[in-house]
Motif scaffolding. Structure first.
Motif, PDB file in Angstrom:
ATOM      1  N   ASP A  46      -1.109 -31.079 -25.375  1.00  0.00           N
ATOM      2  CA  ASP A  46      -0.092 -29.836 -25.298  1.00  0.00           C
ATOM      3  C   ASP A  46       0.154 -29.606 -23.786  1.00  0.00           C
ATOM      4  O   ASP A  46       1.317 -29.745 -23.251  1.00  0.00           O
ATOM      5  CB  ASP A  46       0.067 -28.728 -26.124  1.00  0.00           C
ATOM      6  CG  ASP A  46      -0.295 -29.112 -27.580  1.00  0.00           C
ATOM      7  OD1 ASP A  46       0.473 -30.299 -27.978  1.00  0.00           O
ATOM      8  OD2 ASP A  46      -0.661 -28.355 -28.476  1.00  0.00           O
ATOM      9  N   ALA A 106      -0.099 -21.360 -25.504  1.00  0.00           N
ATOM     10  CA  ALA A 106      -1.129 -21.890 -25.777  1.00  0.00           C
ATOM     11  C   ALA A 106      -2.185 -21.107 -26.791  1.00  0.00           C
ATOM     12  O   ALA A 106      -2.102 -19.774 -26.789  1.00  0.00           O
ATOM     13  CB  ALA A 106      -2.044 -22.220 -24.607  1.00  0.00           C
ATOM     14  N   ASP A 107      -3.193 -21.404 -27.175  1.00  0.00           N
ATOM     15  CA  ASP A 107      -4.240 -20.583 -28.041  1.00  0.00           C
ATOM     16  C   ASP A 107      -4.736 -19.408 -26.924  1.00  0.00           C
ATOM     17  O   ASP A 107      -5.009 -19.952 -25.755  1.00  0.00           O
ATOM     18  CB  ASP A 107      -5.583 -21.443 -28.419  1.00  0.00           C
ATOM     19  CG  ASP A 107      -4.927 -22.069 -29.730  1.00  0.00           C
ATOM     20  OD1 ASP A 107      -3.963 -22.023 -30.137  1.00  0.00           O
ATOM     21  OD2 ASP A 107      -5.539 -23.068 -30.275  1.00  0.00           O
ATOM     22  N   GLU A 161      -4.970 -29.262 -27.652  1.00  0.00           N
ATOM     23  CA  GLU A 161      -4.689 -28.400 -26.380  1.00  0.00           C
ATOM     24  C   GLU A 161      -4.286 -29.191 -25.178  1.00  0.00           C
ATOM     25  O   GLU A 161      -3.320 -28.956 -24.572  1.00  0.00           O
ATOM     26  CB  GLU A 161      -5.682 -27.315 -26.088  1.00  0.00           C
ATOM     27  CG  GLU A 161      -5.929 -26.251 -27.136  1.00  0.00           C
ATOM     28  CD  GLU A 161      -4.651 -25.161 -27.265  1.00  0.00           C
ATOM     29  OE1 GLU A 161      -3.846 -25.176 -26.125  1.00  0.00           O
ATOM     30  OE2 GLU A 161      -4.540 -24.568 -28.014  1.00  0.00           O
ATOM     31  N   LYS A 208     -14.145 -23.341 -30.845  1.00  0.00           N
ATOM     32  CA  LYS A 208     -13.190 -24.334 -30.769  1.00  0.00           C
ATOM     33  C   LYS A 208     -13.882 -25.700 -30.956  1.00  0.00           C
ATOM     34  O   LYS A 208     -14.652 -26.325 -30.448  1.00  0.00           O
ATOM     35  CB  LYS A 208     -12.466 -24.335 -29.486  1.00  0.00           C
ATOM     36  CG  LYS A 208     -11.167 -24.991 -29.479  1.00  0.00           C
ATOM     37  CD  LYS A 208     -10.371 -24.919 -28.240  1.00  0.00           C
ATOM     38  CE  LYS A 208      -9.706 -23.450 -28.312  1.00  0.00           C
ATOM     39  NZ  LYS A 208      -8.546 -23.581 -29.315  1.00  0.00           N
TER      40      LYS A 208
END
Length: 541
Positions: free
Chosen positions: A337, A382-383, A334, A326
């Protein structure tokens, strides 16, 4: 050349001593020596460390108050190491401390924390002999070696990552030069302050008045303040920071201008290499000041941004999985968010990234929804290569930093104990840390902790797997256990009944369940550690 631990062993007062553990730390630089004996070692652990120990100190102790408490000895060594201490000189081994426990030597070897054992069974040894010779060696070398930048960079390289901050550099320079240092921004607002002696009075107000609130630029040499103190000013600038100035203030006599310039250069190099943009006014700088334990900078930035740091009661961490690849911008997205989502339920104080981890600080809750439910809802969107950590109930910024360090140190261990969970709590990470410390204490501690499970895994591997899954993965829920093991619920009920019979108690009943739970976690962590070691050594299992 600086004085190293290895050099100390050549001193007459240490010729009969031996290295008991931590040989990989023999090249570490020693800058001072102190005595470590407290009437209440547990209070010392909780209140003083890591405290103000910033790199290069070696301590003398007999572990007299902890002579029969190996876990406390281990905790003390960890705290000393976290503060940048280089080692311990152990006295009266064989008299008060009967022997150095294998767990202690194993931890010292792992950390590169040198344990020097003075001749055993000797009561005629004096602390003062070693203290006198060590300090004489250090002071003599400091007079000969005036290349300050290289020394600081060398010492800094040995500090634990959590101590690699501008605050640490400034404090190390304070101790090395025996003067007060004030790092201020263009408006004379303090960014870092380190007063010498530590119990002394800050002269920052006098400086601000003397220079009329404006840094004067580079000094040619130290000049006299009205109070009689000596002061030197040097700019600390690079392409990224907003322009800082370093003031060095000496109480008794002048420092050579070259030493002052080297001190400023050491700070500038550190900022340029490890903390680019330091001093720029941005909300993430406040976040970093909290997590790096930089109180002066934290208070100044909190005032600028009108953030009440006392209102921080909850910390959420977004920790990318190992090997996820990442990128910083993905993590920043992220965090944005997460901050937007959590803002529906909490008062958001600060959010940002630090050392590759996303951080969101929140205040009071604005909803009655449980935090676990909130995080589960967020995680669905989310991821999936991020592990979420929730640390509620924080009372002050000291607890915030402690919780952050706990998470960074034991996140991998927690992931091993709870491999199926993507949302962890601070309590689970603290539990993982306790399990890791059991492993660090050695075979005896492991056997004592796991005695309640003795024989089960060998007698019935399927039954043991059911117990482990039931306790650690399924929160003692039969339906969830059946789902995870791909079994029918009745099969799990039958096995749980067998476990009740095996242990002569209901396995979900406290306090019995607590002992079984911890034992299963220690064994799972031990199994994972052994697997990782074999993989690294052999390339395959």
């Amino acid at each position: 050349m600086s004085v190293t631990v290895e050099d100390l062993l050549k001193l007459p007062s240490l010729l009969g001593a031996g290295v008991a553990a931590g040989r990989s730390g023999l090249k570490k630089v020693v800058t001072s020596i102190s005595v470590l004996e407290y009437a209440n070692p547990e209070m010392m652990n909780d209140a003083l460390f890591p405290g103000d120990f910033y790199g290069g100190e070696i301590a003398i102790t007999g572990f007299i108050n902890a002579r029969e408490d190996v876990p406390l000895q281990l905790a003390t060594i960890r705290r000393l190491y976290e503060g940048g201490e280089v080692g311990l000189i152990l006295y009266y081994v064989g008299i008060f401390l009967k022997e150095i426990a294998p767990e202690v030597t194993a931890l010292a070897d792992e950390l590169g924390f040198v344990l020097i054992c003075m001749p055993k069974n000797r009561m005629d040894l004096r602390y003062s002999e070693v203290i006198t010779e060590v300090m004489h060696a250090i002071i003599s070398e400091q007079k000969r070696d005036t290349y300050l930048v290289g020394e600081m960079l060398e010492r800094f390289g040995y500090l634990p990552e959590s101590q690699r901050t501008v605050e640490s550099v400034v404090r190390m320079l304070r101790d090395r030069l025996r003067c007060s240092l004030f790092l201020v921004d263009g408006r004379f607002r303090p960014v870092n302050v380190a007063v010498w002696p530590q119990a002394g009075v800050s002269s920052l107000a006098e400086l601000e008045q003397f220079y009329h609130g404006e840094a004067p630029g580079l000094s040619k040499e130290m000049e006299r303040l009205p109070s009689g103190r000596w002061v030197f000013c040097a700019p600390v600038r690079d392409a990224d920071n907003a322009g800082l100035s370093l003031f060095l203030v000496r109480e008794d006599q002048k420092l050579h201008a070259q030493l002052c310039l080297q001190a400023a250069e050491a700070v500038r190099l550190f900022i340029g290499v490890w903390s680019r943009g330091y001093g720029n006014v941005g909300i993430e700088e406040l976040l970093k000041a909290i997590l790096n334990d930089e109180p002066v900078k934290m208070r100044r930035l909190a005032e600028i941004f009108r953030v009440d740091v006392k209102s921080i009661h909850h910390m959420f961490l977004l920790m990318p999985e190992k090997g996820s690849g990442k990128k910083d911008r993905d993590l920043e997205r992220e965090v944005r968010d997460a901050s937007t989502f959590l803002g529906q339920y909490f008062e958001i104080c600060i959010s940002g990234t630090h050392q590759g981890i996303g951080v969101v600080f929140t205040g009071q809750e604005c909803t009655t929804t449980e935090p676990e439910q909130i995080l589960e809802t967020f995680y669905e969107e989310a991821d999936k290569d991020i592990r979420l950590v929730s640390c509620p109930g924080l009372q002050d910024t000291a607890q915030v930093r402690s919780a952050y360090l706990l998470c960074t140190e034991y996140a991998e261990d927690a992931g091993c104990i709870y491999p199926r969970r993507q949302i962890l709590t601070g309590s689970e990470l603290e539990f993982a840390g306790a399990c890791r410390q059991t492993l660090d204490q050695g075979e005896k501690a492991i056997l004592e902790k796991t005695a309640c499970l003795k024989g089960l895994e060998e007698q019935d591997a399927e039954l043991y797997r059911t117990l482990e899954t039931f306790l650690l993965d399924a929160d003692s829920n039969i339906a969830r256990t059946a789902e995870l093991l791909y079994l029918h619920k009745n099969t799990v009920k039958y096995r749980v009944g067998k476990l009740h019979a095996f242990f002569c108690c209901r396995i979900q009943k406290m306090p019995e369940a607590g002992r079984l739970y911890e034992a299963a976690a220690v064994l799972r962590l031990l199994r994972d550690s052994a697997l990782s070691k074999r993989t690294k050594e052999g390339g395959k299992v």
